[in-house]
Design an enzyme around this catalytic site. Sequence first.
Site, short mmCIF file in Angstrom:
data_model
loop_
_atom_site.label_atom_id
_atom_site.label_comp_id
_atom_site.label_asym_id
_atom_site.label_seq_id
_atom_site.Cartn_x
_atom_site.Cartn_y
_atom_site.Cartn_z
N ILE A 1 57.40 35.43 40.61
CA ILE A 1 56.13 35.63 39.90
C ILE A 1 55.34 34.32 39.92
O ILE A 1 55.82 33.31 39.40
CB ILE A 1 56.37 36.08 38.44
CG1 ILE A 1 57.07 37.44 38.43
CG2 ILE A 1 55.06 36.15 37.68
CD1 ILE A 1 57.57 37.84 37.07
N ASP B 1 15.15 47.99 28.85
CA ASP B 1 16.18 47.70 29.86
C ASP B 1 17.57 47.54 29.25
O ASP B 1 18.56 47.47 29.98
CB ASP B 1 15.83 46.40 30.61
CG ASP B 1 14.48 46.45 31.28
OD1 ASP B 1 14.18 47.49 31.89
OD2 ASP B 1 13.72 45.47 31.17
N VAL C 1 61.99 35.97 38.55
CA VAL C 1 61.14 35.06 37.77
C VAL C 1 60.47 34.06 38.70
O VAL C 1 59.28 33.74 38.58
CB VAL C 1 61.98 34.34 36.68
CG1 VAL C 1 61.18 33.20 36.06
CG2 VAL C 1 62.41 35.33 35.62
N ASP D 1 14.19 42.52 31.31
CA ASP D 1 13.81 41.61 30.22
C ASP D 1 13.35 42.35 28.97
O ASP D 1 13.14 41.73 27.93
CB ASP D 1 12.69 40.68 30.69
CG ASP D 1 11.38 41.43 30.97
OD1 ASP D 1 11.45 42.64 31.25
OD2 ASP D 1 10.30 40.81 30.90
N GLU E 1 53.42 31.96 38.41
CA GLU E 1 52.84 31.64 37.10
C GLU E 1 51.59 30.79 37.21
O GLU E 1 50.81 30.67 36.28
CB GLU E 1 53.86 30.95 36.19
CG GLU E 1 54.46 29.67 36.75
CD GLU E 1 55.82 29.92 37.37
OE1 GLU E 1 56.69 29.06 37.22
OE2 GLU E 1 56.00 30.97 38.01
N ASP F 1 14.17 45.82 36.95
CA ASP F 1 12.93 46.15 36.27
C ASP F 1 11.79 45.43 37.00
O ASP F 1 12.03 44.44 37.69
CB ASP F 1 13.02 45.68 34.82
CG ASP F 1 11.72 45.83 34.07
OD1 ASP F 1 11.13 46.92 34.14
OD2 ASP F 1 11.28 44.86 33.43
N ASN G 1 59.03 24.19 43.41
CA ASN G 1 58.31 25.06 42.48
C ASN G 1 57.11 24.35 41.87
O ASN G 1 56.04 24.94 41.67
CB ASN G 1 59.26 25.54 41.37
CG ASN G 1 58.71 26.77 40.66
OD1 ASN G 1 58.26 27.72 41.29
ND2 ASN G 1 58.73 26.73 39.34
#
Length: 945
Positions: A332, A675, A329, A671, A334, A376, A765
């Site tokens: 990990i 497209d 734990v 636009d 968090e 485009d 921690n």
Amino acid sequence: MTRRNFFGLFRKLTHGPKYTLVDNEAHNHTNEELEELKVLKNDDSVIAVPVKEASLKSIEELASDLQVDLHEGLSHFSVLERRKKHGLNEFMVDNNEPIWKKYLSQFKNPLILLLFCSALISIITKEYEDAISITMAIIIVVTVAFLQEYRSEKSLEELNKLVPPECNCIRENDVLHMLARELVPGDIVNISVGDRVPADIRLIEAVDLLIDESSFTGEVEPCSKTCLTLSQYGEQTSPSNIAFMGTLVRYGNGRGIVIGTGEQSQFGEVFKMMQMEETPKTPLQKSMDKLGKQLSIFSFIIIGIIMLIGWLQGKALLNMFTIGVSLAVAAIPEGLPIVVTVTLALGVMRMAKKRAIVKKLPIVETLGCCNVICSDKTGTLTANEMTATRLFTADGVHAEVTGVGYKKNGAVLIMPGGEVAKGFSNVSLGKLVEAGSVCNNALVKDGVLMGQPTEGALITLAMKMDIDAVKDCYIRIKEFPFSSEQKWMAVKCSSKSQEADEKYFMKGAFEGVIEYCSDYNSSGLPVPLTPQIKTVYINEEKRLGRLGLRVLALASGPELGRLSFLGLIGIIDPPKEGVKEAIDMLHQSGVSVKMITGDARETAVAIGENVGICKTSAVTMSGEELEKLEDAELISKITKVSVFYRTNPKHKLKIIKTLQKNNAIVGMTGDGVNDAIALKSADIGVAMGCTGTDVSKEAADMILVNDDVSTILSAIEEGKGIFHNIKNFVRFQLSTSIAALSLITLSTVFNLPNPLNAMQILWINIIMDGPPAQSLGVEPVASDAIKRRPRNIQDTILSKILILKILISAVIIIGGTLFIFWTEIPEDGKVTPRTTTMTFTCFVFFDMFNALTCRSQTQPIYEIGFFRNHFFLYAVIGSILGQMAVIYIPPLQKIFQTESLKPLDLLLLTGLASTVFVISELIKILERFVLFCKHKNLSKTTEQV
């Protein structure tokens, strides 16, 4: 009550500026009306008519099929029934998901689910503090992400209106100004200059009607429309007797029968294709998914190793399982989802300040690894404003025109030399520009065009030469309108001074105009036109055409057939300001730019050259060629093509999909309606906010509010910076986590006293997940970020180099902390408050120096500076002051079991802890030196070759 009287009364009751349909059928209808309604309900023959079929049918046949009177329009009873069958004239966008569902959808993130599992395990093992802290982390992450995306959705609400709001419709011989969503097949609609076509309509009347279909076909020039029945449909995408939903009436007026509404329209076909396209996961989402899996595997390995060692030592299996789970734990991070979310949210907010709306948080990072951008042409790379740029008079004078758009800014420069031409200072140029101004129906006022873009370009040209008022010197007697067959337009005028005879002015295609010319103008004097001179004009017309210009020929004279040829004017849709610079920078940063347009090859290549996408010898491909190629062959060829021309929406989609199959991360800018599908299927779709159609904005992931393409550079810069900041955080947190876990694991495995107590571990921690760690996520983007190559999508956050750096930092922290721990243990082997205080403070100082070097993976501290990230500075100072408080304030000493340290102790710990910073900085300098040597060797090899 007769039917006519009933509806007359109905109109009086509903009188107002807008007509809103009453859907309630529970009126006191007569038996005759109810019988008619019953007949209509049983009638299944009235359906939307396909475009091809409607264009080939006569007006009378179509009116019969749709059961409508061309003069009176539909009855309200017919409208009610057709509404039930066809629905409203709008697109159903599934945006009605409840807020709580949108909030819960944030929990699908694999890292969030992993944290949930960690919290659950913490509860089972009675580690309630961990469970509470993890749950709080989850709530913060989810809430920040939800609020940011909800805010983006709200800012986009005005952009998501997909149908023009109002129209003029004829029903029961009345012209009603009503909402366009209420139209049904068979309605008779009037359209005029400035209107957006509210549905697909088959024209039954057309007076000088020009419709801008650039959003639909990509062609900048408005299409001339007619009400004549087509003899055959052919391969045309825009039949001359059909007006499509969403297109704009530029000139003239017309009337038509609605043949398709909502999703039955051509616009709707594109929209349905777009809705079927699934938006791909972003590279960051894929990386985070992979990291979540890696951390899960890492956690299970830790549990397995601890349990195995404990079992071999003969310890209680349940007790070892509890220790293993606690360590897993703790392993990990968090804080990672918080940092990712906050970093992305800050990136989105910075983009908003630069006038770009980002719909989803991960999207802003996607451009950081985008290596291909498809764009485009019309309205995206170009201004969608025709501008005259080159002039050639009949007696050989060449001139260039500066300035773009429909504003007077600019001048006509005679070449060579650059002499400015004004009025009739050069007679030949003056006569040429005068003809373009007189033979014209457009009006330009304050930079706004009313009329045809090509004619607007000629009016603007006259304004630049200060002869636009010459048009008022003539009275128009007759107009010969342009037609595709004759390819010219002419006007017959007389002078207001009445000193001259009637005069004709003509403009059009060179081959059409030259037929009516018997001589040419030479400084105001007519000279006979010879075949040799005509050949010169032909060659000049071809030369201007090769430059991608639309070439107009102009002439004037006493009668048709005896005109004097005046010269040629080259007109182009100019590139937007800043586009060339943006594309150059994209190329420098390793991003390939491809242009996709509906234009002809010559025009496309010319624009491509102007904006820096390609050269004259560029590899091009037409939509027709694209269709003929097999997938495997297309994949091998597509990377070499820089310009795709004569394309439709399906071609654009195929290009995007093929590039993605080639492992490219594709951005698409556009636009128009044409497209939309490509915008939706691309890894990131970018729509224009001002000129963009509603459907393109709906499909896009990002919208450029001010249509500034250079904003994409800022997005790429943000994307690259965001990913690097996330890597910086991961490096810091994992190196600190591994160091802390290793200390606890080693003491557990070797039955040694624990170097840190529970409260000290909790404090570490907090620092790992707290402000110092979070501040790494808001590190300003590096100055050279835009020049870095796009990130390879195969690269994970935990790359081999990053893992090596994490392990090096962890080993240094572990070694230094254990050194202090062993040296501070008394001879009797018992751990004292001084032992844990020195060990605890040493670890915290290592943490601070580790955070300092983790601000960048490649730049040494002297480049990024100590004070650029103010949040980091405040976080580190706050953490150090907090550590001093834990050491020196008596109440906190009791809680953390610490004691006061001497200044020399702090000096020793600072010097030792700084080693992690010094070694990491030396590694950066060494990496840079190695890269420099590689680059130098590569350059030498290239020169030799």
